[in-house]
Design an enzyme around this catalytic site. Structure first.
Site, PDB file in Angstrom:
ATOM      1  N   ARG A 194       1.115   9.980   1.112  1.00 15.02           N
ATOM      2  CA  ARG A 194       1.526  11.299   2.159  1.00 15.02           C
ATOM      3  C   ARG A 194       2.491  12.036   1.657  1.00 15.02           C
ATOM      4  NH1 ARG A 194       1.244   6.970   7.302  1.00 15.02           N
ATOM      5  NH2 ARG A 194      -0.825   5.845   6.261  1.00 15.02           N
ATOM      6  N   THR A 208      -4.083   5.737   2.118  1.00 16.91           N
ATOM      7  CA  THR A 208      -4.372   7.147   2.751  1.00 16.91           C
ATOM      8  C   THR A 208      -5.159   8.191   1.773  1.00 16.91           C
ATOM      9  OG1 THR A 208      -2.076   7.023   3.711  1.00 16.91           O
ATOM     10  CG2 THR A 208      -3.140   9.290   4.054  1.00 16.91           C
ATOM     11  N   LYS A 244      -9.848  -2.298   6.941  1.00 18.96           N
ATOM     12  CA  LYS A 244      -8.748  -2.075   7.535  1.00 18.96           C
ATOM     13  C   LYS A 244      -9.039  -1.804   8.943  1.00 18.96           C
ATOM     14  CE  LYS A 244      -5.206   1.525   7.619  1.00 18.96           C
ATOM     15  NZ  LYS A 244      -4.318   2.232   6.666  1.00 18.96           N
ATOM     16  N   GLU A 267       0.893  -1.023  -0.150  1.00 15.79           N
ATOM     17  CA  GLU A 267       0.145   0.109  -0.071  1.00 15.79           C
ATOM     18  C   GLU A 267       1.074   1.177   0.073  1.00 15.79           C
ATOM     19  OE1 GLU A 267      -2.488   0.370   3.589  1.00 15.79           O
ATOM     20  OE2 GLU A 267      -2.071   2.427   3.435  1.00 15.79           O
TER      21      GLU A 267
HETATM   22  C1  3PG Z   1      -1.255   2.852   7.923  1.00 12.54           C
HETATM   23  O1  3PG Z   1      -1.268   3.896   7.078  1.00 12.54           O
HETATM   24  O2  3PG Z   1      -1.721   1.957   7.808  1.00 12.54           O
HETATM   25  C2  3PG Z   1      -0.292   2.950   9.129  1.00 12.54           C
HETATM   26  O3  3PG Z   1       0.475   4.154   9.131  1.00 12.54           O
HETATM   27  C3  3PG Z   1       0.597   1.823   9.329  1.00 12.54           C
HETATM   28  O4  3PG Z   1       1.039   1.707  10.541  1.00 12.54           O
HETATM   29  P1  3PG Z   1       2.477   1.638  11.126  1.00 12.54           P
HETATM   30  O5  3PG Z   1       3.196   2.619  10.587  1.00 12.54           O
HETATM   31  O6  3PG Z   1       2.406   1.515  12.833  1.00 12.54           O
HETATM   32  O7  3PG Z   1       2.655   0.081  10.749  1.00 12.54           O
END
Ligand code: 3PG
Length: 223
Positions: free
Chosen positions: A50, A74, A134, A46
């Site tokens: 960002r 995101t 999710k 994924e």
């Molecule tokens: C996401 O966007 O799914 C999360 O930021 C993932 O979380 P993590 O950085 O704690 O793995």
């Protein structure tokens, strides 16, 4: 209209068991990171919206590493959905349950897994036809015990969860043995600092460790 993940994508995510969450700052890192993950046995990712280069990163990965199942995460606005579809994302993910984003994804034919953390989130997502969700942020929300309690009223509908947020090689085992979990994911597989250092060998090793752990857990379940 439904936004469930198509069977082929669902199967690929479930059989891999881990989805790498990527925050790519430089487009030239995209292909070596994707290749390192793939070489290590992590076949789904994924790419998060960002950073400004996320869409370009998706394009080059699709071209240069076609065996990687590359989605975009995101996704916060309906406007972003079209951009993601045009760039050829295999699926879309959002941190929350925004009905306008989910509906736009449905209309654009983008398989979509929205983020949920509460029963109300789950009900919004289910009503819009989503079945793969999710679970975010998984660990701070209370991990599998919280998820099992929160989502118990919905399991009979065939809903499956992908916990992200604080998941890593040390705790993925607590999730993957449960039938309501499709896969886990997170940024630990290719953390931004490691990408910045161009430590692609380290990313491959991290992916190998995670993929081996998934296999061991699954073999243990079927043994
Ligand atoms: C996401 O966007 O799914 C999360 O930021 C993932 O979380 P993590 O950085 O704690 O793995």
């Amino acid at each position: 209209m439904e936004s469930q993940l198509p069977e082929a994508i669902r199967q690929r995510i479930e059989s891999c068991g881990v989805v790498a969450v990527l925050i790519i700052e430089r487009v030239q890192d995209a292909v070596p990171v994707a290749q390192a993950l793939l070489d290590g046995g992590v076949t789904a990712m994924e790419l998060t919206l960002r950073t400004p280069v996320a869409i370009d990163a998706l394009r080059v990965i699709r071209q240069e590493v076609p065996d990687m199942l590359a989605g975009i995460g995101t996704i916060l606005t309906p406007q972003q959905v079209q951009e993601v579809v045009t760039a050829g994302a295999s699926f879309g993910v959002s941190p929350g349950t925004n009905p306008r984003v989910i509906q736009e994804a449905q209309q654009a034919g983008l398989p979509f897994a929205p983020g949920v953390a509460t029963p109300s989130d789950v009900e919004v997502a289910l009503e819009l036809g989503c079945r793969e969700l999710k679970f975010f942020p998984a660990e701070p929300s209370g991990g599998l015990p919280y998820l099992k309690s929160m989502a118990a009223p919905y399991f009979h509908l065939g809903v499956k969860f992908i916990p992200l947020g604080g998941v890593n090689t040390n705790n993925l085992e607590t999730y993957l043995g449960d039938p309501c979990i499709a896969a886990v994911g997170g940024s630990w597989l290719a953390p931004p600092a490691r990408i910045a250092a161009q430590d692609f060998d380290g990313i491959r090793e991290q992916a190998q460790t995670a993929a081996a752990k998934v296999q061991a857990i699954r073999q243990g379940l079927t043994a």
